[in-house]
Design a protein around this motif. Structure first.
Motif, PDB file in Angstrom:
ATOM      1  N   LEU A  59       0.808  -1.211   0.000  1.00 39.24           N
ATOM      2  CA  LEU A  59       0.000   0.000   0.000  1.00 39.24           C
ATOM      3  C   LEU A  59       0.844   1.264   0.000  1.00 39.24           C
ATOM      4  O   LEU A  59       0.452   2.287  -0.570  1.00 39.24           O
ATOM      5  CB  LEU A  59      -0.924   0.002   1.227  1.00 39.24           C
ATOM      6  CG  LEU A  59      -1.976  -1.119   1.241  1.00 39.24           C
ATOM      7  CD1 LEU A  59      -2.811  -1.018   2.503  1.00 39.24           C
ATOM      8  CD2 LEU A  59      -2.868  -1.026   0.022  1.00 39.24           C
ATOM      9  N   GLY A  60       2.019   1.238   0.609  1.00 38.61           N
ATOM     10  CA  GLY A  60       2.847   2.435   0.656  1.00 38.61           C
ATOM     11  C   GLY A  60       3.294   2.864  -0.737  1.00 38.61           C
ATOM     12  O   GLY A  60       3.196   4.032  -1.112  1.00 38.61           O
ATOM     13  N   ARG A  61       3.774   1.898  -1.529  1.00 38.54           N
ATOM     14  CA  ARG A  61       4.206   2.223  -2.881  1.00 38.54           C
ATOM     15  C   ARG A  61       3.030   2.646  -3.742  1.00 38.54           C
ATOM     16  O   ARG A  61       3.131   3.548  -4.588  1.00 38.54           O
ATOM     17  CB  ARG A  61       4.892   1.011  -3.511  1.00 38.54           C
ATOM     18  CG  ARG A  61       6.233   0.656  -2.865  1.00 38.54           C
ATOM     19  CD  ARG A  61       6.866  -0.536  -3.543  1.00 38.54           C
ATOM     20  NE  ARG A  61       7.103  -0.256  -4.947  1.00 38.54           N
ATOM     21  CZ  ARG A  61       7.405  -1.198  -5.842  1.00 38.54           C
ATOM     22  NH1 ARG A  61       7.471  -2.462  -5.466  1.00 38.54           N
ATOM     23  NH2 ARG A  61       7.611  -0.867  -7.105  1.00 38.54           N
ATOM     24  N   LEU A  62       1.896   2.002  -3.536  1.00 36.52           N
ATOM     25  CA  LEU A  62       0.717   2.364  -4.308  1.00 36.52           C
ATOM     26  C   LEU A  62       0.305   3.809  -4.047  1.00 36.52           C
ATOM     27  O   LEU A  62      -0.011   4.572  -4.969  1.00 36.52           O
ATOM     28  CB  LEU A  62      -0.441   1.420  -3.967  1.00 36.52           C
ATOM     29  CG  LEU A  62      -1.769   1.730  -4.639  1.00 36.52           C
ATOM     30  CD1 LEU A  62      -1.642   1.606  -6.142  1.00 36.52           C
ATOM     31  CD2 LEU A  62      -2.871   0.817  -4.116  1.00 36.52           C
ATOM     32  N   ALA A  63       0.339   4.210  -2.777  1.00 37.43           N
ATOM     33  CA  ALA A  63      -0.052   5.574  -2.436  1.00 37.43           C
ATOM     34  C   ALA A  63       0.892   6.592  -3.076  1.00 37.43           C
ATOM     35  O   ALA A  63       0.463   7.623  -3.603  1.00 37.43           O
ATOM     36  CB  ALA A  63      -0.067   5.751  -0.918  1.00 37.43           C
ATOM     37  N   ALA A  64       2.203   6.298  -3.065  1.00 38.48           N
ATOM     38  CA  ALA A  64       3.163   7.229  -3.659  1.00 38.48           C
ATOM     39  C   ALA A  64       2.952   7.348  -5.169  1.00 38.48           C
ATOM     40  O   ALA A  64       3.008   8.431  -5.743  1.00 38.48           O
ATOM     41  CB  ALA A  64       4.596   6.750  -3.365  1.00 38.48           C
ATOM     42  N   GLN A  65       2.705   6.205  -5.826  1.00 37.31           N
ATOM     43  CA  GLN A  65       2.467   6.237  -7.258  1.00 37.31           C
ATOM     44  C   GLN A  65       1.193   7.007  -7.585  1.00 37.31           C
ATOM     45  O   GLN A  65       1.116   7.754  -8.578  1.00 37.31           O
ATOM     46  CB  GLN A  65       2.359   4.808  -7.810  1.00 37.31           C
ATOM     47  CG  GLN A  65       3.663   4.017  -7.758  1.00 37.31           C
ATOM     48  CD  GLN A  65       4.669   4.531  -8.769  1.00 37.31           C
ATOM     49  OE1 GLN A  65       4.362   5.419  -9.532  1.00 37.31           O
ATOM     50  NE2 GLN A  65       5.885   3.972  -8.743  1.00 37.31           N
ATOM     51  N   GLU A  66       0.164   6.824  -6.751  1.00 39.42           N
ATOM     52  CA  GLU A  66      -1.088   7.540  -6.976  1.00 39.42           C
ATOM     53  C   GLU A  66      -0.894   9.049  -6.866  1.00 39.42           C
ATOM     54  O   GLU A  66      -1.446   9.833  -7.650  1.00 39.42           O
ATOM     55  CB  GLU A  66      -2.156   7.082  -5.981  1.00 39.42           C
ATOM     56  CG  GLU A  66      -2.723   5.715  -6.274  1.00 39.42           C
ATOM     57  CD  GLU A  66      -3.789   5.313  -5.264  1.00 39.42           C
ATOM     58  OE1 GLU A  66      -4.624   4.487  -5.590  1.00 39.42           O
ATOM     59  OE2 GLU A  66      -3.765   5.867  -4.149  1.00 39.42           O
ATOM     60  N   ILE A  67      -0.081   9.455  -5.901  1.00 39.64           N
ATOM     61  CA  ILE A  67       0.169  10.889  -5.727  1.00 39.64           C
ATOM     62  C   ILE A  67       0.902  11.448  -6.948  1.00 39.64           C
ATOM     63  O   ILE A  67       0.541  12.485  -7.504  1.00 39.64           O
ATOM     64  CB  ILE A  67       0.974  11.141  -4.437  1.00 39.64           C
ATOM     65  CG1 ILE A  67       0.101  10.819  -3.214  1.00 39.64           C
ATOM     66  CG2 ILE A  67       1.459  12.589  -4.383  1.00 39.64           C
ATOM     67  CD1 ILE A  67       0.847  10.872  -1.901  1.00 39.64           C
ATOM     68  N   ARG A  68       1.959  10.738  -7.396  1.00 38.25           N
ATOM     69  CA  ARG A  68       2.718  11.213  -8.544  1.00 38.25           C
ATOM     70  C   ARG A  68       1.868  11.215  -9.813  1.00 38.25           C
ATOM     71  O   ARG A  68       1.940  12.139 -10.638  1.00 38.25           O
ATOM     72  CB  ARG A  68       3.972  10.349  -8.748  1.00 38.25           C
ATOM     73  CG  ARG A  68       5.093  10.639  -7.760  1.00 38.25           C
ATOM     74  CD  ARG A  68       6.411  10.063  -8.242  1.00 38.25           C
ATOM     75  NE  ARG A  68       6.394   8.606  -8.216  1.00 38.25           N
ATOM     76  CZ  ARG A  68       6.763   7.874  -7.171  1.00 38.25           C
ATOM     77  NH1 ARG A  68       7.164   8.473  -6.059  1.00 38.25           N
ATOM     78  NH2 ARG A  68       6.737   6.562  -7.235  1.00 38.25           N
ATOM     79  N   LEU A  69       1.067  10.173  -9.965  1.00 39.04           N
ATOM     80  CA  LEU A  69       0.207  10.110 -11.138  1.00 39.04           C
ATOM     81  C   LEU A  69      -0.813  11.247 -11.142  1.00 39.04           C
ATOM     82  O   LEU A  69      -1.076  11.872 -12.160  1.00 39.04           O
ATOM     83  CB  LEU A  69      -0.513   8.760 -11.184  1.00 39.04           C
ATOM     84  CG  LEU A  69      -1.470   8.562 -12.359  1.00 39.04           C
ATOM     85  CD1 LEU A  69      -0.726   8.665 -13.677  1.00 39.04           C
ATOM     86  CD2 LEU A  69      -2.184   7.222 -12.250  1.00 39.04           C
ATOM     87  N   GLY A  70      -1.372  11.515  -9.978  1.00 41.39           N
ATOM     88  CA  GLY A  70      -2.346  12.607  -9.896  1.00 41.39           C
ATOM     89  C   GLY A  70      -1.729  13.944 -10.245  1.00 41.39           C
ATOM     90  O   GLY A  70      -2.332  14.752 -10.956  1.00 41.39           O
ATOM     91  N   ARG A  71      -0.510  14.184  -9.740  1.00 40.90           N
ATOM     92  CA  ARG A  71       0.163  15.444 -10.062  1.00 40.90           C
ATOM     93  C   ARG A  71       0.484  15.539 -11.552  1.00 40.90           C
ATOM     94  O   ARG A  71       0.305  16.599 -12.175  1.00 40.90           O
ATOM     95  CB  ARG A  71       1.453  15.558  -9.238  1.00 40.90           C
ATOM     96  CG  ARG A  71       1.215  15.776  -7.745  1.00 40.90           C
ATOM     97  CD  ARG A  71       2.517  15.732  -6.994  1.00 40.90           C
ATOM     98  NE  ARG A  71       2.297  15.984  -5.555  1.00 40.90           N
ATOM     99  CZ  ARG A  71       3.259  15.855  -4.641  1.00 40.90           C
ATOM    100  NH1 ARG A  71       4.483  15.488  -5.010  1.00 40.90           N
ATOM    101  NH2 ARG A  71       2.979  16.098  -3.370  1.00 40.90           N
ATOM    102  N   SER A  72       0.981  14.427 -12.106  1.00 36.13           N
ATOM    103  CA  SER A  72       1.298  14.437 -13.537  1.00 36.13           C
ATOM    104  C   SER A  72       0.054  14.684 -14.375  1.00 36.13           C
ATOM    105  O   SER A  72       0.073  15.456 -15.338  1.00 36.13           O
ATOM    106  CB  SER A  72       1.952  13.108 -13.941  1.00 36.13           C
ATOM    107  OG  SER A  72       3.178  12.925 -13.266  1.00 36.13           O
ATOM    108  N   ALA A  73      -1.021  14.004 -14.016  1.00 34.37           N
ATOM    109  CA  ALA A  73      -2.265  14.193 -14.772  1.00 34.37           C
ATOM    110  C   ALA A  73      -2.755  15.630 -14.672  1.00 34.37           C
ATOM    111  O   ALA A  73      -3.223  16.220 -15.651  1.00 34.37           O
ATOM    112  CB  ALA A  73      -3.334  13.226 -14.258  1.00 34.37           C
ATOM    113  N   HIS A  74      -2.633  16.238 -13.491  1.00 36.09           N
ATOM    114  CA  HIS A  74      -3.071  17.617 -13.306  1.00 36.09           C
ATOM    115  C   HIS A  74      -2.226  18.573 -14.138  1.00 36.09           C
ATOM    116  O   HIS A  74      -2.748  19.464 -14.819  1.00 36.09           O
ATOM    117  CB  HIS A  74      -3.002  17.984 -11.829  1.00 36.09           C
ATOM    118  CG  HIS A  74      -3.363  19.413 -11.548  1.00 36.09           C
ATOM    119  ND1 HIS A  74      -4.654  19.864 -11.602  1.00 36.09           N
ATOM    120  CD2 HIS A  74      -2.580  20.496 -11.251  1.00 36.09           C
ATOM    121  CE1 HIS A  74      -4.675  21.165 -11.344  1.00 36.09           C
ATOM    122  NE2 HIS A  74      -3.430  21.558 -11.123  1.00 36.09           N
TER     123      HIS A  74
END
Length: 430
Positions: free
Chosen positions: A314-329
């Motif tokens: 879950l830790g790696r998933l959360a970090a990837q989700e944050i980076r993906l969200g920023r990139s998408a934004h």
């Protein structure tokens, strides 16, 4: 290295044709345009329509040629022995090395005083810098409006409006009428120009056309007025002068930012064809569409790569989700700004392109939203909510096999709403 056959300082050796051209260039720079008075002799009209004759007086004689285009404008039939004044350009007929005068207009003796007056005014205004090339301005390629000065009943008005309707019907023409011949003409021309200057200062027009059809020197004399010349120089926007035929020259021509050989040519120089603009617009729209597709392809690839790098913890998933969200934004924001700027730029020329870009933007936004939704469906938390658990050892590694455990081992189980610490017990005996 000098040729040893000739002593130092000997004259340059010319090719015959080169010498003729050099002499012609010198004559053009030294004398042209030139006006000559003399008696016609040896007059002949060729089958082509060209006129050939000589001008002579008591002390000299010069060969003359008048081509069919200029000869067709003559208002009388020249004859041998007639005293005339001709206007033209002195040159060299290179095929024979003969000096000749290319005649552009002929008048019976008596108009010479007008031409002398023309030359004196031309020399004075030129010395004041009114004809300087440095003050000439380029004609705008996409004018918001075009000012037009000519007579209300002139053929030049019809010629200009026909050319504008054919080439650029979307460009408005502001017409300021004035008489183009007679004693009152210069004052009316100046008043019409000043009226258009006011329109130019309001940003309604970006170029002015001053036009009139052909005629004799007397007919065109209004355009040799000194005060009209000074008014032309004061124009706040570029001014194109199209007075007379191609061979006619007036003081207004020299003062204008650009001289056109005819009124129709003046309109063509001031308005680029609509089809050319539409072709450029379509090419730009296609280029923009390709750029949008490239950006979307890159974004999709980055999304796929981010999804592939997602691990089960879950830790790696959360970090990837944050980076993906920023990139998408950032991607969406950058695309939004870029497409809005491009859409605004092209909306001025073709509103339909702006509408198409906005539609494409909305479609691409929906595609990006659906891609993000599919990514969220891969979230392991959704699996945990169905009763499954994620097992990790003390080092945070995922436990996926019984064989990877031993009795007494401490294991953390991640459930949908939290974690539970577990201890591995020996297997029960059957």
């Amino acid at each position: 290295m000098s040729d040893p056959a000739f002593p130092a300082g000997s004259p340059r050796i010319w090719q015959v044709g080169a010498l003729c051209r050099a002499v012609a260039d010198s004559l053009d720079a030294r004398f042209n345009p030139v006006a000559v008075r003399g008696e016609i002799t040896g007059f002949s009209r060729a089958a082509s329509g060209h006129l050939y004759f000589s001008l002579k007086d008591a002390t000299g004689q010069i060969r003359c040629a008048m081509f069919r285009r200029a000869a067709s404008l003559l208002e009388f039939a020249p004859q041998g022995g007639e005293l005339v004044e001709v206007f033209g350009r002195l040159g060299v007929y290179e095929a024979r090395g003969d000096l000749q005068l290319i005649v552009e207009s002929i008048s019976r003796a008596g108009q010479g005083a007008l031409f002398e007056q023309f030359l004196r005014l031309k020399a004075r205004l030129e010395s004041e810098g009114l004809f300087d090339a440095a003050r000439k301005r380029p004609i705008p390629s996409l004018p918001r409006g075009i000012g037009l000065v000519t007579s209300r009943g002139a053929a030049a008005l019809h010629d200009v409006m026909t050319a504008m309707q054919r080439r650029a019907p979307h460009v408005p023409v502001v017409f300021a009428p004035a008489s183009v011949q007679g004693s009152q003409s210069p004052a009316e021309l100046i008043a019409a120009l000043r009226a258009l200057y006011g329109q130019a200062e309001k940003g309604l027009i970006d170029v002015i056309l001053l036009v009139r059809g052909g005629g004799s020197m007397e007919d065109l004399w209004s355009f040799n007025d000194e005060w009209l010349a000074r008014c032309i120089v004061e124009s706040p926007v570029p001014l194109v002068c199209g007075v007379g035929h191609e061979t006619d020259f007036t003081i207004a021509d020299f003062c204008a930012d650009l001289r056109a050989p005819t009124p129709t040519a003046a309109a063509e120089l001031a308005a680029r064809p609509r089809d050319a603009w539409m072709s450029d617009l379509q090419a730009a729209a296609a280029q923009l569409q390709r750029a949008v597709h490239r950006r979307l392809d890159v974004a999709a690839q980055r999304t796929d790569q981010a999804a592939a790098r997602l691990g089960r913890p879950l830790g790696r998933l959360a970090a990837q989700e944050i980076r993906l969200g920023r990139s998408a934004h950032r991607l969406r924001h950058a695309l939004q700004l870029r497409l809005e700027r491009e859409a605004h730029r092209f909306a001025v020329l073709a509103p339909q392109v702006a509408s198409a870009v906005r539609t494409r933007l909305e479609q691409d936004g929906r595609l990006l939203d659906r891609a993000q939704l599919r990514l969220e469906l891969l979230d392991p938390k959704l699996v945990l909510q169905r009763g499954y658990a994620l097992l990790e050892d003390a080092d945070g590694r995922a436990v996926t096999s019984v064989g990877a455990t031993h009795p007494g081992q401490r294991i953390k189980a991640s459930l949908a709403d939290g974690t539970v610490d577990l201890t591995v017990t020996p297997p029960a005996l059957i």
